[in-house]
Design a protein around this motif. Structure first.
Motif, PDB file in Angstrom:
ATOM      1  N   ALA A 540      -4.004  -5.381  -3.977  1.00 19.18           N
ATOM      2  CA  ALA A 540      -3.509  -4.794  -5.216  1.00 19.18           C
ATOM      3  C   ALA A 540      -2.603  -3.663  -4.787  1.00 19.18           C
ATOM      4  O   ALA A 540      -3.041  -2.757  -4.067  1.00 19.18           O
ATOM      5  N   SER A 541      -1.335  -3.694  -5.154  1.00 20.97           N
ATOM      6  CA  SER A 541      -0.396  -2.719  -4.623  1.00 20.97           C
ATOM      7  C   SER A 541       0.676  -2.414  -5.649  1.00 20.97           C
ATOM      8  O   SER A 541       0.835  -3.142  -6.635  1.00 20.97           O
ATOM      9  N   ALA A 542       1.381  -1.308  -5.404  1.00 21.14           N
ATOM     10  CA  ALA A 542       2.471  -0.906  -6.290  1.00 21.14           C
ATOM     11  C   ALA A 542       3.446  -0.064  -5.494  1.00 21.14           C
ATOM     12  O   ALA A 542       3.065   0.624  -4.534  1.00 21.14           O
ATOM     13  N   TYR A 543       4.733  -0.113  -5.897  1.00 19.10           N
ATOM     14  CA  TYR A 543       5.788   0.625  -5.210  1.00 19.10           C
ATOM     15  C   TYR A 543       6.322   1.730  -6.114  1.00 19.10           C
ATOM     16  O   TYR A 543       6.627   1.507  -7.288  1.00 19.10           O
ATOM     17  N   ASP A 544       6.415   2.949  -5.521  1.00 20.04           N
ATOM     18  CA  ASP A 544       7.031   4.092  -6.190  1.00 20.04           C
ATOM     19  C   ASP A 544       8.365   4.310  -5.500  1.00 20.04           C
ATOM     20  O   ASP A 544       8.449   5.045  -4.505  1.00 20.04           O
ATOM     21  N   ILE A 545       9.422   3.665  -5.975  1.00 23.83           N
ATOM     22  CA  ILE A 545      10.714   3.719  -5.311  1.00 23.83           C
ATOM     23  C   ILE A 545      11.314   5.127  -5.350  1.00 23.83           C
ATOM     24  O   ILE A 545      11.827   5.619  -4.337  1.00 23.83           O
ATOM     25  N   GLN A 567       4.691   5.310   3.521  1.00 22.44           N
ATOM     26  CA  GLN A 567       6.112   5.249   3.255  1.00 22.44           C
ATOM     27  C   GLN A 567       6.504   3.786   2.986  1.00 22.44           C
ATOM     28  O   GLN A 567       5.768   2.855   3.297  1.00 22.44           O
ATOM     29  N   LEU A 568       7.697   3.590   2.391  1.00 19.94           N
ATOM     30  CA  LEU A 568       8.119   2.233   2.057  1.00 19.94           C
ATOM     31  C   LEU A 568       8.186   1.325   3.288  1.00 19.94           C
ATOM     32  O   LEU A 568       7.987   0.111   3.196  1.00 19.94           O
ATOM     33  N   ASP A 569       8.459   1.915   4.468  1.00 18.41           N
ATOM     34  CA  ASP A 569       8.532   1.092   5.672  1.00 18.41           C
ATOM     35  C   ASP A 569       7.177   0.898   6.333  1.00 18.41           C
ATOM     36  O   ASP A 569       7.078   0.375   7.454  1.00 18.41           O
ATOM     37  N   GLY A 570       6.109   1.367   5.690  1.00 14.20           N
ATOM     38  CA  GLY A 570       4.756   1.192   6.206  1.00 14.20           C
ATOM     39  C   GLY A 570       4.267   2.301   7.100  1.00 14.20           C
ATOM     40  O   GLY A 570       3.088   2.318   7.482  1.00 14.20           O
TER      41      GLY A 570
END
Length: 1654
Positions: A540-545, A567-570
């Motif tokens: 279950a995941s979500a992105y905060d751009i 971070q977006l790159d993991g």
């Protein structure tokens, strides 16, 4: 090959609740398929004309897998279906339908046409003859003859110059130079070149899962050969006709007796412009039959009876090289003498169109009406792949305009939905997603106006998963970003796009069951797994751009889950210290930096919504559900939006949180009814972070009132009681109109004093004086023109004025529309805003009150009402406008009266006058007084009692004081000057004594009136509430179209796929999709008098001898000449016609209400007889199956007069034609708005049938009944009588010119005790006089039995009201039962009786032979046994008599029930110069001998196959309400009333034995044959022996006497003709020929009146 599939998408197909189940049929429909090939007769070589048609016939003659000839026909017919094919200029189509269980094998057999047809050489001669027979049947058709003449005039080498029919000559060795071996090779060569997969489109519909259907198609049709050559196109050939041959006058001698003028223009090809359809727009205008049209002008001068214009989109008129536009006028005798004037009218109308240019208002009206006609199947559609469209309600919106602003998106397993900020459904991308597709797989990229969503792959990863993208403003433009095979994704649970880095971020699972997070470039050239991978469970995941963060719930090896932020790159991953259970959905609020998730409690029953800060603090439990199901979560602008679908219940609700720190105690779930039934929602998303619902709305509706059930501006496709529709709800302060929620604008009052006109803002009380120093202000009204622009109309001493107005004051100049004069003074005005019409009342010569109607600009005024004058008139319009009801007040003997007038076209009809004791100073016609009740009410102001009263309008007409309600009593009402009401039930009035505008709220208990504003001198009052008035009609009615048959549907789809883009496959042939002003104007500019072709057809040219040229293929005689100089001179100045034409006004019949009625009686499975009296009977049934706002009304005016004499019957036919002629102009707008009516005279009386949107049907029916009842006053006209009598004589004459019609007429003449042939009526009509017709019309309506069926979206109360009003209008006396027109049938003598007659068309070689074998009086069981026998016999009849014997193109056997007496016929349409009647009769006898053996060899299992197909056909679900209504109406007309006949027949068929079937044939044919052979013999060559001896007619030419066959047609339509009987040469006791029908019948036994009821 492209293919389209329609199948079962997994949802209910329309099942009803238990108490409303019909129980009369299954849900199974016929299965069907159609294949279209992109080649036709244009592609055939010049030297073999007709080759494409020949190949179409030959592919049926066996193939490698199924080598038997006609084996496909046999299989289809034994499977309860039918099959056919046709060849057009650029397409060849094949299609069939069968019962669903046989579909798989049917497809396999069908596919062999295109895989391995044998096309044997020994079949060629038989199929050449079949092509020849088809050509010979078309030979007498005047339309085909005219087309072929045009083709003959084409330029050399142009494909439109070909003889596309083909016949024996064009396919012969003498013509082609090819022997059979070479012709056989050319057949196969043509098939190999053009019958190739890239040129083919296939449509399949069946009750099977879509995946199954797709697999069938792939498995079966993958063997169709391919090719690399492009599809044939003929665009390079250009226009087909040289101007020197085209722009000329051609006179033609037709086969039928008529006068016809046809004007043709050649235009560039319009095929690629299907989205605009410019010729449809022009056709709508030129073919209009209402006021201001070409036909109206011509009919008023008695020059024409009909006009048809346009482009039929057949291959000849609409192809890649050119398009044709036709105007065809059927002329009267007087019209033939005024051809130059008729053409001048056409030129003048076209000049008017060019002068005003294309009108988008008209285009939009056509577009809106056409959207009602979108035909959709009952299940889902798949264009070229498995794409479900089971919720087709959003189809037309797909083609609608983009509305700017915030957009909401919802991904479902059926595709992507896009909604605007107001909740209106803007677009629907049809995309069938696999059932394992997970949510949150959509990403929005506002920066480039794009949306992308993940399509999960199929099970075998072929095709693999991919990102599918579309422009937000055009879902039709779609492209795929294929995920590389090295990254075989099965699911994506979170998806986002980083615009700055041009990267995709997503979390998903791969084929090897690993879950991880990934970063990929935009086109997936590179991808990085940023982990961590997991085999335990999906993330279950979500992105905060904006904050460049990834939040995910990672399962550990021990099964525990931890929340991680990275971070977006993991990189930089850290755990968040918060306890989380089994999280299902994640969403983030980047502004508040909070995470929201839905979590399942340990009891596995409760699902809750939580939120927490990114640092793990301030965890809150916001909301919970205990009924299980799945959740969808999204957050925007501080609002968490949750949709849940409880298990086993299709419900979805949305939870809105006013801010991100809401507590559970203050949070309420808002159930959105519009999302009911949408049980496959995957995700919700918002383009912009604007609030989905205003804060004040939540405060007023959620916090204060709890759960709100009607509060969100959202529209989605839904299933309601099994029907596909769109459901919409709007926020508070908005109103749903169409598919839009319209914001409320300020409402205004216009107050008129003695010298001023003022406006008052009803929200603020602000007063603005618009006009001062008026002389004598009367009434006024206002029209909303959109936004805050208004048009104001008012009456002053000078007349009726008009000005534009905004809240700031008057805008622009004041315009005097209608000046008052000494003889006619304007006294009142009212606006019907819904129809954009202006009404005004005038006092004429102090003697009459006149009401006139015009457009809002005052153009095209007409008088609709004239009444005697009395003082104190008042004109008002129903506040919705949609009922077109007008009321006026006048004082009579100290009291007040109300008269209601219903507008229909030009006329107005009145309800009974009501007298009131009250002082009715002002009145309002209102809707919905309490908010929870919706009804038409009348409010009136009584100054004497200082009160306002309300009463249902229906009760008002009866003046029922018991239903009167006192709404308000107040002292200020004693001096009230006017009364007004808003839709929200606020009342307003003026007090003239104080100059005060008063208001009161929603009339609830405790509401007190308050003074709103000071309006000095205020008197009369009109209110304006513009938010009820949309500026344009919204496209909502498409969803109400009834379903077409499966075969028609697939045929249309296969054809559409040849020409249209995939997104337009469904609606491309129906809807106008794009208004192109320049394109339409260019077509209008190209249609000039100087570049058209003129063809004039009349039999009178035969007398003048001027037609000396002959067209080679059809033998049409014609002449060719320049346009006469006198005609050209007449056309130089058309200024005298300028005022004669105008474009159609706003259509008053366009439906506005599409609500389903509330039932007022329990549902019944079949029509119920509600009224049964000596003067009539009413049957009623409310539709509970199709759930459409449509209804059907059928009425029969039963009379004994037509059966009494041919003269009576002919006069009833003439009345029918005069009614139709008179009503055309009045009711054409109704027809244009898809309200249909049909009038039909018959031997039992007169039938009226109307259907369409139920709102307007009673008005339509009332107009027709009124014209019948008042025939002499409203219809009869001497000039019309003489003109239509002549035309009806021609119609009778043309009817019996066709052998197939004469054969049917003659058969019934012999069998029925009384039957008036067209020949009898023609002879009788010659003596009809004006006085005789008037007397007959009075006699007809004086004594009747009225039968009526009302079925569909109407209440029983409405049905009874309609019946009673019709009965009252007709005013007839009951028809005694002893006079009811029952028909008896003669029993034929044993043996075979021959009735032979010569064809009336001495140039027609067609011979029609029908052998009728009479059996016995019927019972339901006997009828079933006979029907089963005929199903067994059908294919052998065709094979023996057509395929093998080649007797003719049309060969068929049919069951016959002649007024309860059973039998069957075998019919052959042959050629007199090929076969004699004796030869055909011998071959029919040989077939019967052959069939005896075939029937003896028939096994029970073979019979069971036929039986099963027949039962399935009877149990097939009706595809439309019309099917059910027609069946019920037939039962009523027959007097049998067995409404469940299909059920009874299905049950009885199960028990019918093989012996019973054999016994039927034995009794009817072999043992006691009672047969009648009717033979209408065509003209043979002069060197052939005669076919019989003519019977000499008596001198008076009466009864059924005969004249010689050769002279039968002499004299034409204006002379009497006798029946040209012929005697055969071999008469005997067993083979008798009739020389007198009536004499023959007098010696026969008459069966009693027989009805098949048991």
């Amino acid at each position: 090959m492209q293919f389209s599939l329609t199948g079962d998408a997994g949802e209910s197909d329309g099942s009803e609740s238990e108490n409303e189940s019909d129980g009369e049929e299954t849900d199974e429909k016929m299965a069907a398929a159609a294949l279209s090939i992109g080649c036709g007769s244009f592609s055939e070589p010049d030297e073999i004309e007709g080759l494409a048609h020949f190949v179409e016939h030959m592919v049926f003659m066996g193939n490698k897998k199924y080598p038997e000839e006609n084996s496909f026909d046999v299989f289809v017919k034994n499977s309860g279906g039918s099959t056919n094919a046709h060849t057009d200029c650029e397409q060849t189509a094949y299609y069939f339908d069968v019962n669903s269980p046989h579909m798989r094998e049917a497809l396999d057999r069908f596919a062999q046409f295109f895989i391995s047809p044998l096309m044997r050489k020994d079949s060629m001669q038989r199929e050449r003859q079949a092509v020849e027979n088809e050509y010979l049947e078309a030979l007498p058709n005047d339309s085909h003859r005219a087309d072929q003449l045009l083709a003959t005039l084409a330029r050399d080498g142009h494909p439109m110059g070909k003889f596309t029919w083909g016949n024996m000559e064009s396919l012969s060795e003498s013509r082609t130079g090819l022997k059979d071996d070479c012709m056989h090779a050319r057949l196969h060569e043509f098939w190999r070149r053009y019958y190739r997969a890239p040129y083919m489109t296939l449509a399949v519909q069946a009750d099977q899962p879509l995946d199954t259907l797709q697999q069938w198609v792939v498995d079966i049709f993958s063997a169709v050969p391919g090719c690399s050559e492009p599809r044939p196109s003929f665009a390079s050939h250009g226009l087909p006709w040289e101007p020197s041959r085209f722009h000329r006058l051609y006179r033609i001698i037709p086969v039928k007796d008529f006068h016809q003028l046809t004007v043709t223009w050649q235009l560039p090809s319009m095929v690629k412009h299907y989205r605009t359809r410019p010729l449809n727009y022009i056709s709508w205008l030129m073919g209009h039959e209402g006021r201001g049209s070409i036909l109206s002008y011509l009919k008023h001068r008695m020059w024409a009876v009909s006009l048809v214009s346009g482009n039929s989109e057949s291959g000849f008129e609409h192809n890649s090289s050119a398009s044709c536009y036709y105007v065809t006028v059927k002329l009267t005798d007087a019209g033939l003498e005024h051809v130059p004037d008729v053409l001048a009218a056409i030129w003048a109308y076209m000049a008017m169109l060019r002068r005003i240019g294309p009108q988008q208002r008209i285009y939009d009206e056509i577009k809106d009406i056409d959207q009602w006609e979108v035909e959709v199947p009952g299940s889902a559609l798949v264009p070229a792949m498995t794409v479900s469209l089971s919720l087709l309600a959003a189809l037309a919106v797909l083609c609608g305009p983009l509305v700017a602003g915030q957009q909401q998106l919802a991904v479902t397993q059926r595709g992507l939905l896009r909604l605007d900020a107001d909740g209106a459904l803007l677009d629907w991308r049809r995309d069938q997603l696999p059932p394992w597709q997970l949510g949150h797989s959509v990403a929005l990229i506002p920066q480039n106006n794009t949306v992308c969503w993940f399509r999960a792959p199929t099970v075998d990863l072929n095709p693999p998963g991919a990102l599918r993208c579309a422009l937000l403003d055009n879902f039709g433009e779609v492209w795929d970003l294929p995920v590389p095979r090295e990254l075989p994704l099965l699911q994506i649970t979170a998806l986002a796009f980083d615009w700055t880095g041009q990267n995709w971020h997503f979390t998903g699972s791969q084929a090897r069951k690993l879950w991880s997070s990934f970063v990929c470039s935009y086109e997936f050239e590179r991808c990085v797994d940023v982990g961590p991978p997991s085999e335990r469970h999906y993330f279950a995941s979500a992105y905060d751009i904006p904050n460049r963060l990834l939040l995910r719930l990672i399962p550990d090896q021990d099964g525990q889950r931890r929340l991680q932020v990275a971070q977006l790159d993991g990189t930089g991953a850290r755990d968040v210290p918060v306890e989380m259970g089994i999280a299902v959905e994640f969403a983030v609020d980047p502004v508040g930096r909070r995470l929201y998730w839905t979590e399942q409690d340990e009891d596995e029953k409760t699902m809750a919504l939580y939120s927490v800060n990114y640092d793990g603090k301030d965890k809150q439990r916001l909301w919970e559900r205990t009924d299980g199901g799945h959740f969808i979560l999204n957050v925007t602008g501080g609002h968490a939006i949750v949709a849940w679908s409880p298990l086993y219940r299709n419900q979805i609700a949305v939870l809105g949180l006013k801010n991100t720190t809401e507590t559970a105690a203050k949070t309420q779930a808002t159930k959105i009814q519009a999302l009911d039934q949408l049980d496959d929602l995957l995700t919700l998303a918002l383009v912009s972070p604007e609030e989905i619902i205003p804060q004040e709305f939540w405060e007023e509706n959620v916090e204060d009132k709890g759960v709100c059930s009607d509060c969100s501006g959202v529209c989605v496709p839904t299933m309601v009681d099994g029907a596909e529709t769109v459901t919409c709800f709007c926020p508070e302060g908005e109103r749903l109109l169409g598919l839009r929620c319209w914001p409320q604008h300020p409402a205004y009052a216009a107050v008129f004093g003695a010298e001023s006109l003022q406006t008052v803002n009803l929200q603020t009380g602000e007063v603005t004086t618009l006009l001062a120093n008026l002389t004598d202000t009367g009434r006024a009204d206002v029209f909303w023109a959109g936004g805050e622009q208004f048009v104001l109309f008012w009456v002053d001493v000078g007349g009726l004025y008009r000005a534009e107005w905004s809240p700031a004051g008057l805008q622009g100049a004041v315009e005097l529309l209608v000046p008052s004069t000494d003889s006619e003074r304007v006294i009142d005005v009212a606006v019907d805003w819904s129809q954009r019409q202006l009404l005004w009342m005038s006092r004429r010569d102090d003697k009459h009150m006149v009401v006139q109607l015009s457009r809002l600009d005052g153009a095209h005024p007409r008088t609709v009402l004239t009444q005697p004058w009395s003082e104190q008139h008042l004109l008002t319009v129903h506040e919705t406008g949609r009922t077109f009801t007008y009321r006026q007040l006048e004082p009579i003997a100290g009291a007040w009266t109300v008269q209601r007038w219903t507008m229909t076209g030009e006329s107005a009809s009145r309800t009974p006058i009501i007298t009131a004791a009250a002082d009715m100073a002002d009145l309002v016609v209102a809707v919905s007084m309490t908010g929870d009740e919706f009804q038409d009410r009348t409010l009136w102001l009584d100054r004497t009692s200082r009160s306002v009263y309300s009463q249902p309008s229906a009760a008002l007409e009866l003046w029922s004081e018991d239903e009167r309600t006192t709404l308000l009593t107040h002292p200020s009402l004693e001096h009230a000057g006017g009364l007004g009401r808003l839709v929200d039930d606020r009342l307003f009035w003026t007090d003239t004594s104080t100059g005060t505008l008063w208001s009161v709220g929603a009339l609830k208990e405790g509401d007190e009136p308050r003074a709103l504003a000071e309006v000095p001198g205020g008197g009369a009052l009109r209110l304006l509430h513009p938010w009820t008035q949309p500026a344009a009609s919204e496209p909502m009615s498409f969803r109400y179209q009834e379903e077409s048959s499966p075969q028609d549907w697939v045929q249309s789809m296969a054809d559409n796929m040849q020409s249209y883009e995939p997104e337009d496959f469904i609606c491309g042939d129906v809807l106008l999709l794009h208004y192109d002003h320049e394109l339409i104007a260019s077509c209008q500019d190209a249609m000039l008098p100087t570049n058209c072709n003129i063809m004039l057809s009349s039999r009178t040219f035969e007398e003048t001898g001027e037609c000396q040229l002959t067209e080679p293929w059809f033998g049409t005689r014609y002449s060719e000449q320049e346009i006469p100089a006198a005609w050209l001179a007449r056309w130089r100045d058309l200024s005298s016609l300028e005022g004669s034409f105008h474009v159609p006004e706003v259509n008053p019949f366009v439906a506005r209400s599409f609500a389903l009625v509330e039932p007022d009686v329990p549902h019944t499975s079949h029509p119920r007889r509600v009224i049964c009296r000596p003067d009539g009977e009413l049957f009623y049934r409310r539709d509970c199956k199709f759930n459409l706002p449509r209804a059907y009304i059928s009425a029969r005016l039963c009379s004994d007069l037509p059966m009494q004499s041919a003269l009576n019957y002919a006069m009833l036919d003439l009345i029918d034609n005069m009614l139709t002629h008179q009503l055309t102009e009045t009711l054409y707008p109704a027809m244009a708005a898809r309200l249909n009516y049909r009038l039909e005279s018959g031997e039992n009386g007169f039938v009226i049938r109307v259907d369409g949107f139920s709102e307007k049907l009673p008005d339509l029916m009332s107009v027709i009944i009124d014209h019948i009842a008042n025939f002499e006053e409203k219809v009869f006209d001497s000039d019309m009588f003489n003109m239509l009598k002549t035309e009806q004589l021609k119609a009778y004459y043309n009817w019996f010119l066709k052998p197939i019609n004469a054969c049917k007429d003659l058969r019934l003449k012999v069998l029925k005790q009384t039957h008036w042939m067209a020949l009898d009526k023609h002879r009788a009509l010659l003596s009809v006089t004006e006085d005789g017709l008037r007397q007959f019309s009075r006699a007809f309506t004086s004594r009747l039995h009225l039968q009526m069926l009302v079925q569909g979206n109407m209440t029983e109360r409405q049905a009874v009201s309609l019946f009673e009003s019709s009965r009252s209008c007709l005013g007839h006396q009951p028809l005694p039962p002893v006079l009811w027109p029952d028909t008896r049938v003669v029993q034929l003598p044993e043996g075979q009786t021959y009735c032979r007659a010569a064809s009336f068309n001495t140039s027609n070689t067609n011979t029609m032979i029908t052998n009728f074998y009479q059996w016995r009086p019927g019972t339901i069981r006997a009828a079933c046994a006979l029907e089963l026998l005929m199903n067994v016999m059908e294919e052998p009849t065709f094979d023996f008599l057509r395929t093998q014997e080649q007797l003719g193109y049309h060969v068929f056997s049919l069951m016959r029930c002649v007024h309860g007496i059973l039998g069957f016929t075998i019919s052959v349409n042959t050629q007199a110069d090929k076969f004699t009647p004796e030869h055909v009769d011998e071959r029919i006898a040989a077939f019967l001998d052959y069939f005896v053996d075939k029937l003896s060899a028939l096994t029970k299992s073979e019979l069971d196959v036929v039986r099963d197909a027949l039962i399935r056909n009877k149990q097939c679900a009706d595809v439309s309400l019309e099917e059910e209504v027609n069946r019920n109406w037939a039962e009523i007309c027959s007097g049998e009333y067995v409404f469940d006949r299909l059920d009874k027949e299905s049950e009885l068929l199960q028990s019918i034995t093989l012996k019973e079937v054999r016994d039927v044939f034995k009794e009817a044919v072999t043992c006691q044959r009672r047969a009648l052979a009717v033979q209408v013999v065509g003209s043979a060559a002069a060197d052939l022996p005669p076919v019989g001896t003519p019977v000499t007619p008596p001198a008076e030419c009466a009864g059924d006497s005969a004249s010689s066959g050769s002279a039968a047609a002499e004299g034409g339509a204006q002379s009497a003709h006798a029946l040209p009987l012929l005697l055969g040469e071999a008469a005997s006791h067993e083979r008798r020929y009739l020389d007198s029908v009536e004499k023959f019948k007098t010696e026969l036994y008459l069966f009693p009146v027989t009805r098949i009821v048991e």
